[in-house]
Structures are given as C-alpha cells and as structure tokens.
Motif scaffolding. Structure first.
Motif, PDB file in Angstrom:
ATOM      1  N   SER A  62      -6.905 -14.188  -4.249  1.00  0.00           N
ATOM      2  CA  SER A  62      -5.851 -13.134  -4.561  1.00  0.00           C
ATOM      3  C   SER A  62      -6.589 -11.788  -5.202  1.00  0.00           C
ATOM      4  CB  SER A  62      -5.466 -13.612  -6.210  1.00  0.00           C
ATOM      5  OG  SER A  62      -4.799 -14.616  -6.267  1.00  0.00           O
ATOM      6  N   PRO A  63      -5.832 -10.399  -4.586  1.00  0.00           N
ATOM      7  CA  PRO A  63      -6.528  -9.018  -5.684  1.00  0.00           C
ATOM      8  C   PRO A  63      -6.834  -9.335  -6.869  1.00  0.00           C
ATOM      9  CG  PRO A  63      -4.179  -9.253  -4.885  1.00  0.00           C
ATOM     10  CD  PRO A  63      -4.306 -10.469  -5.044  1.00  0.00           C
ATOM     11  N   ALA A  64      -8.102  -8.418  -6.804  1.00  0.00           N
ATOM     12  CA  ALA A  64      -8.407  -8.322  -8.555  1.00  0.00           C
ATOM     13  C   ALA A  64      -7.477  -7.057  -9.622  1.00  0.00           C
ATOM     14  CB  ALA A  64      -9.862  -7.085  -8.331  1.00  0.00           C
ATOM     15  N   ALA A  65      -7.632  -6.854  -9.521  1.00  0.00           N
ATOM     16  CA  ALA A  65      -6.633  -5.854 -10.913  1.00  0.00           C
ATOM     17  C   ALA A  65      -6.409  -4.741 -10.475  1.00  0.00           C
ATOM     18  CB  ALA A  65      -7.529  -5.916 -12.424  1.00  0.00           C
ATOM     19  N   ALA A  66      -5.458  -4.425 -10.518  1.00  0.00           N
ATOM     20  CA  ALA A  66      -4.999  -2.530 -10.305  1.00  0.00           C
ATOM     21  C   ALA A  66      -6.109  -2.357 -10.473  1.00  0.00           C
ATOM     22  CB  ALA A  66      -3.560  -2.469 -10.644  1.00  0.00           C
ATOM     23  N   ASP A  67      -6.532  -1.078  -9.672  1.00  0.00           N
ATOM     24  CA  ASP A  67      -7.837   0.245  -9.906  1.00  0.00           C
ATOM     25  C   ASP A  67      -6.902   1.512  -9.209  1.00  0.00           C
ATOM     26  OD1 ASP A  67     -10.794   0.726 -10.241  1.00  0.00           O
ATOM     27  OD2 ASP A  67     -10.126   1.291  -8.604  1.00  0.00           O
ATOM     28  N   SER A  68      -6.025   1.915  -8.685  1.00  0.00           N
ATOM     29  CA  SER A  68      -6.531   2.967  -8.338  1.00  0.00           C
ATOM     30  C   SER A  68      -4.745   3.698  -7.101  1.00  0.00           C
ATOM     31  CB  SER A  68      -7.583   3.594  -7.236  1.00  0.00           C
ATOM     32  OG  SER A  68      -7.920   2.945  -5.980  1.00  0.00           O
ATOM     33  N   LEU A  69      -4.463   4.055  -5.895  1.00  0.00           N
ATOM     34  CA  LEU A  69      -3.441   4.320  -5.411  1.00  0.00           C
ATOM     35  C   LEU A  69      -3.968   5.151  -3.827  1.00  0.00           C
ATOM     36  CD1 LEU A  69      -1.772   6.099  -8.439  1.00  0.00           C
ATOM     37  CD2 LEU A  69      -1.002   3.945  -7.769  1.00  0.00           C
ATOM     38  N   ILE A  70      -3.634   4.566  -3.078  1.00  0.00           N
ATOM     39  CA  ILE A  70      -3.733   5.294  -1.678  1.00  0.00           C
ATOM     40  C   ILE A  70      -2.239   5.119  -1.354  1.00  0.00           C
ATOM     41  CG2 ILE A  70      -6.172   3.438  -1.829  1.00  0.00           C
ATOM     42  CD1 ILE A  70      -4.402   1.913   0.359  1.00  0.00           C
ATOM     43  N   PHE A  71      -2.845   6.896  -0.533  1.00  0.00           N
ATOM     44  CA  PHE A  71      -1.817   6.392   0.593  1.00  0.00           C
ATOM     45  C   PHE A  71      -1.565   5.705   1.585  1.00  0.00           C
ATOM     46  CE2 PHE A  71      -2.329  10.333  -1.895  1.00  0.00           C
ATOM     47  CZ  PHE A  71      -0.796  11.451  -2.113  1.00  0.00           C
ATOM     48  N   THR A  72      -0.133   4.704   1.962  1.00  0.00           N
ATOM     49  CA  THR A  72       0.448   4.256   3.120  1.00  0.00           C
ATOM     50  C   THR A  72       1.141   4.873   3.920  1.00  0.00           C
ATOM     51  OG1 THR A  72       1.958   2.870   1.596  1.00  0.00           O
ATOM     52  CG2 THR A  72      -0.506   1.628   1.677  1.00  0.00           C
ATOM     53  N   THR A  73       2.271   6.162   3.874  1.00  0.00           N
ATOM     54  CA  THR A  73       2.900   7.242   4.608  1.00  0.00           C
ATOM     55  C   THR A  73       2.080   8.492   3.719  1.00  0.00           C
ATOM     56  OG1 THR A  73       4.490   5.233   5.165  1.00  0.00           O
ATOM     57  CG2 THR A  73       5.082   7.657   4.955  1.00  0.00           C
ATOM     58  N   GLN A  74       1.623   9.075   4.640  1.00  0.00           N
ATOM     59  CA  GLN A  74       0.452  10.077   4.704  1.00  0.00           C
ATOM     60  C   GLN A  74       2.278  11.057   4.591  1.00  0.00           C
ATOM     61  OE1 GLN A  74      -1.682  11.602   3.983  1.00  0.00           O
ATOM     62  NE2 GLN A  74      -2.995  10.235   3.800  1.00  0.00           N
ATOM     63  N   PRO A  75       2.237  12.015   4.253  1.00  0.00           N
ATOM     64  CA  PRO A  75       3.088  13.435   3.975  1.00  0.00           C
ATOM     65  C   PRO A  75       3.150  13.801   5.623  1.00  0.00           C
ATOM     66  CG  PRO A  75       1.817  14.156   2.862  1.00  0.00           C
ATOM     67  CD  PRO A  75       1.340  12.977   3.168  1.00  0.00           C
ATOM     68  N   ALA A  76       4.549  14.260   6.517  1.00  0.00           N
ATOM     69  CA  ALA A  76       4.579  14.974   7.418  1.00  0.00           C
ATOM     70  C   ALA A  76       5.151  16.467   7.241  1.00  0.00           C
ATOM     71  CB  ALA A  76       5.715  14.386   8.185  1.00  0.00           C
ATOM     72  N   ASN A  77       5.309  17.383   7.952  1.00  0.00           N
ATOM     73  CA  ASN A  77       5.153  18.462   7.977  1.00  0.00           C
ATOM     74  C   ASN A  77       6.891  18.113   7.614  1.00  0.00           C
ATOM     75  OD1 ASN A  77       2.286  19.347   8.826  1.00  0.00           O
ATOM     76  ND2 ASN A  77       3.423  19.735  10.938  1.00  0.00           N
ATOM     77  N   GLY A  78       6.898  19.969   7.014  1.00  0.00           N
ATOM     78  CA  GLY A  78       8.307  19.514   6.979  1.00  0.00           C
ATOM     79  C   GLY A  78       8.917  20.941   6.696  1.00  0.00           C
ATOM     80  N   SER A  79      10.669  20.683   5.948  1.00  0.00           N
ATOM     81  CA  SER A  79      11.175  22.547   5.664  1.00  0.00           C
ATOM     82  C   SER A  79      10.793  22.508   4.134  1.00  0.00           C
ATOM     83  CB  SER A  79      12.277  21.899   6.210  1.00  0.00           C
ATOM     84  OG  SER A  79      12.118  22.651   7.384  1.00  0.00           O
ATOM     85  N   ARG A  80      11.204  23.278   4.328  1.00  0.00           N
ATOM     86  CA  ARG A  80      10.832  24.998   2.383  1.00  0.00           C
ATOM     87  C   ARG A  80      12.568  23.233   2.011  1.00  0.00           C
ATOM     88  NH1 ARG A  80      12.829  28.899  -0.871  1.00  0.00           N
ATOM     89  NH2 ARG A  80      13.944  29.813   1.169  1.00  0.00           N
ATOM     90  N   ASN A  81      12.354  23.203   0.716  1.00  0.00           N
ATOM     91  CA  ASN A  81      13.751  22.950  -0.191  1.00  0.00           C
ATOM     92  C   ASN A  81      14.328  21.952   0.318  1.00  0.00           C
ATOM     93  OD1 ASN A  81      13.108  24.538  -2.263  1.00  0.00           O
ATOM     94  ND2 ASN A  81      14.540  26.160  -1.369  1.00  0.00           N
ATOM     95  N   THR A  82      13.693  20.747   1.531  1.00  0.00           N
ATOM     96  CA  THR A  82      14.636  20.217   1.934  1.00  0.00           C
ATOM     97  C   THR A  82      13.113  18.842   1.953  1.00  0.00           C
ATOM     98  OG1 THR A  82      15.206  21.413   3.281  1.00  0.00           O
ATOM     99  CG2 THR A  82      15.120  18.789   4.009  1.00  0.00           C
ATOM    100  N   ALA A  83      14.331  17.801   1.353  1.00  0.00           N
ATOM    101  CA  ALA A  83      13.189  16.220   1.515  1.00  0.00           C
ATOM    102  C   ALA A  83      12.073  16.029   2.602  1.00  0.00           C
ATOM    103  CB  ALA A  83      13.930  14.818   0.646  1.00  0.00           C
ATOM    104  N   LEU A  84      10.749  15.664   2.268  1.00  0.00           N
ATOM    105  CA  LEU A  84       9.980  14.704   3.465  1.00  0.00           C
ATOM    106  C   LEU A  84      10.465  13.721   3.928  1.00  0.00           C
ATOM    107  CD1 LEU A  84       6.461  16.114   2.056  1.00  0.00           C
ATOM    108  CD2 LEU A  84       8.132  16.976   3.753  1.00  0.00           C
ATOM    109  N   THR A  85      10.681  13.823   5.371  1.00  0.00           N
ATOM    110  CA  THR A  85      11.033  12.551   6.597  1.00  0.00           C
ATOM    111  C   THR A  85       9.790  12.201   7.474  1.00  0.00           C
ATOM    112  OG1 THR A  85      11.822  13.788   7.697  1.00  0.00           O
ATOM    113  CG2 THR A  85      13.164  12.269   6.082  1.00  0.00           C
TER     114      THR A  85
END
Length: 186
Positions: A62-85
């Motif tokens: 089993s995994p150990a205790a929760a320790d930290s955070l990682i990005f599994t989907t990185q941010p992509a380029n996007g447009s101002r005031n528009t949700a990133l996809t």
C-alpha cells in the motif's frame, strides 16, 4: 548452518531495499528491514544454492501516508479569461510518489511566475486523490508557472511553463484579390 538465502522480487517493477541476503541460523532465515517503495502487488522469490526456490504469496504493498502533490495533467497554453483545456489535474502522493486515494482535500493553485489573477483555482480531491481544475482561468496574458498546495501536504514543484494569450489573437492573414494576385500580412 552457513546456508545463505537471498530474497528478490519475483513479480513487481522495483527492487527490494534493505538486506536481501541472510545466513540461516538454527534452520531459520530472518529478513528484517526489507522495504519495497512502489505501491503494487508483488511476490518475493527466496533462493539458496542447492535448494529449490520458493515464492511468497502475493503481497499488496500500500502507499505510505499522503505527503505531497504532483501535477498529473500539466497546464496547456490557453486564452485569457477562458478555462484551460484539458483541465489541470493534481494528484496526492506519498513520499515515494505513489498515488494516495484520499478524498476531501482542498487543493489550491497559485502563481509561481507570471502576473494576474487566477479564477477557479480551488478544487477538492476525489476518492482517487485527484483534484481536477475544470474552470481554471487567468485574467492577464503572458508566460506563467503555477504550484499546487494543500494544508498538511508539501507543495508541488512548479508546473511546466505555459502561455496565456488574448482570445482570437490574429497570427496573420491573407487577402486575395483575384486569380494569381494575393498579398500576405503578418
């Protein structure tokens, strides 16, 4: 007895950590301090010269205790005031980067580099320990990096850099006035 027995991974993708070879004492081989750092189902092979190998029953690491955070989907380029996809996803992990299933953790994204305000930058982790940011947007253009944080967990390393541009920014255009006559503007 001077027989030595060696423990090794029979099924699994990593190596055993610790003392993997011990000497038999009074007919017993005791392995103390063996570790396996990846969360998966394994079995261990035990070998000794002159004896048939023996394999353990399956062991669910089993995994150990929760320790930290990682990005599994990185941010992509996007447009101002528009949700990133696609939506950015952040995973809760243990100190060995095994995924930890932990729901209800509030994860917040913030700027490391770049300027402006972020909207939709808070999400709650699901049963798999994933926080999905489906409404994340930025009000200013430019190149940015972000980080993820949550109470009680180590902050993520910064994301890959990404660029926010004005929606509908024209990269160039061409005017055609007739057969064989065209002009290109950039």
């Amino acid at each position: 007895d001077f027989t030595q027995i060696t423990a090794s991974i029979n099924t699994g993708s990593e190596n055993l950590q610790g003392t993997t070879t011990v000497t038999v004492t009074d007919g017993v081989a005791t392995f103390s301090g063996l570790n396996y750092l990846k969360s998966e189902i394994i079995d261990i092979a035990f070998d000794a010269t002159g004896f048939s190998a023996v394999t353990s029953n399956s062991i669910d690491v089993s995994p150990a205790a929760a320790d930290s955070l990682i990005f599994t989907t990185q941010p992509a380029n996007g447009s101002r005031n528009t949700a990133l996809t696609p939506p950015i996803e952040v995973q809760i992990v243990d100190s060995f980067e095994n995924f930890v299933s932990q729901s209800g953790t509030e994860v917040t994204l913030s700027l490391v580099s770049g300027s402006g305000n972020i909207s939709g930058n808070t999400a709650i982790s699901d049963a798999n320990g994933v926080a999905t940011f489906s409404a994340l947007s930025f009000n200013q253009t430019g190149t940015k990096t972000i980080k993820a944080s949550a109470t009680g967990l180590d902050t993520s390393v910064p994301s890959n850099s990404f660029t926010i541009a004005n929606a509908g920014t024209l990269a160039g255009f061409e005017i055609t006035s007739g057969p064989g006559n065209s002009s290109c503007f950039r």
